[in-house]
Write an enzyme that holds these catalytic residues in place. Sequence first.
Site, PDB file in Angstrom:
ATOM      1  N   ILE A   1      66.166 -14.964   5.122  1.00 29.92           N
ATOM      2  CA  ILE A   1      66.031 -13.611   4.585  1.00 29.92           C
ATOM      3  C   ILE A   1      65.151 -13.774   3.355  1.00 29.92           C
ATOM      4  O   ILE A   1      65.343 -14.689   2.559  1.00 29.92           O
ATOM      5  CB  ILE A   1      67.428 -13.012   4.254  1.00 29.92           C
ATOM      6  CG1 ILE A   1      67.323 -11.624   3.626  1.00 29.92           C
ATOM      7  CG2 ILE A   1      68.263 -13.904   3.359  1.00 29.92           C
ATOM      8  CD1 ILE A   1      68.705 -10.924   3.440  1.00 29.92           C
ATOM      9  N   SER A   2      64.143 -12.917   3.201  1.00 28.54           N
ATOM     10  CA  SER A   2      63.187 -13.060   2.097  1.00 28.54           C
ATOM     11  C   SER A   2      63.840 -12.777   0.750  1.00 28.54           C
ATOM     12  O   SER A   2      64.866 -12.109   0.673  1.00 28.54           O
ATOM     13  CB  SER A   2      62.023 -12.084   2.280  1.00 28.54           C
ATOM     14  OG  SER A   2      61.390 -12.303   3.502  1.00 28.54           O
TER      15      SER A   2
END
Length: 209
Positions: free
Chosen positions: A51-52
């Site tokens: 997940i960024s």
Amino acid sequence: MIKTDLRGRDITDERVLEVMGSLPREQFVPAAYKTSAYADCPLPIGAGQTISQPYIVALMTQELAVKAEDVVLEIGTGSGYQAAILARLANKVYTIERIVALSKSAQQVLAKLGITNVEFYIGDGSCGWPKSRLPDKGFFDKIMITAAVPAIPQPLIEQLGHEGLIVAPVGTGSVQQLVVGQKKADKLAERVICDVRFVKLIGKYSFSQ
Ligand code: SAH
């Protein structure tokens, strides 16, 4: 997170700040990482994917300039966090993920949060949304690719509406450039925002592995 990492940098879109401030990011990360959910770094979500970091999520969302009436396509559902943000900003979100387990888990999290305006598809997002199931108007107002592509896949340019925006990390190395493209006369006018580091989009119109 909102005060230091987003507002404290160049995130100024109040709608983006409001949505990211109200969405429980800890619900999108594995149990072992819940205490780091609001740190400004990417986190593992399983299957070798991430997940960024919140800042990059906010920046990409801000650059997409999502309006309440927009129909948005996201490539790379992952945890579902970005899809949930887009869902709160747009009219409808379509999201594609190639790894079954990630899509299933994202579907559960969004259902739990009561987010109902997202359609999920498991498959190769580099080919675009399945033609037989396109939204009524036949194209997307905005497209976000959340994995690195060597170049913006042609099928995605074709599914973008006139003057529509597409945001994507573009490049073949471990560092890519975050690009915003606007469709004009069937071509994209591209602008580079900054350097970013994303996992690869693996597919027919992207990386082969
Ligand atoms: N947007 C996600 C982060 C995505 S990470 C979030 O908010 O959590 C990139 C994702 O793209 C990974 O889950 C990876 O499995 C997926 N992916 C890679 N190649 C793909 C393809 N061809 N089609 C759809 N998804 C792909």
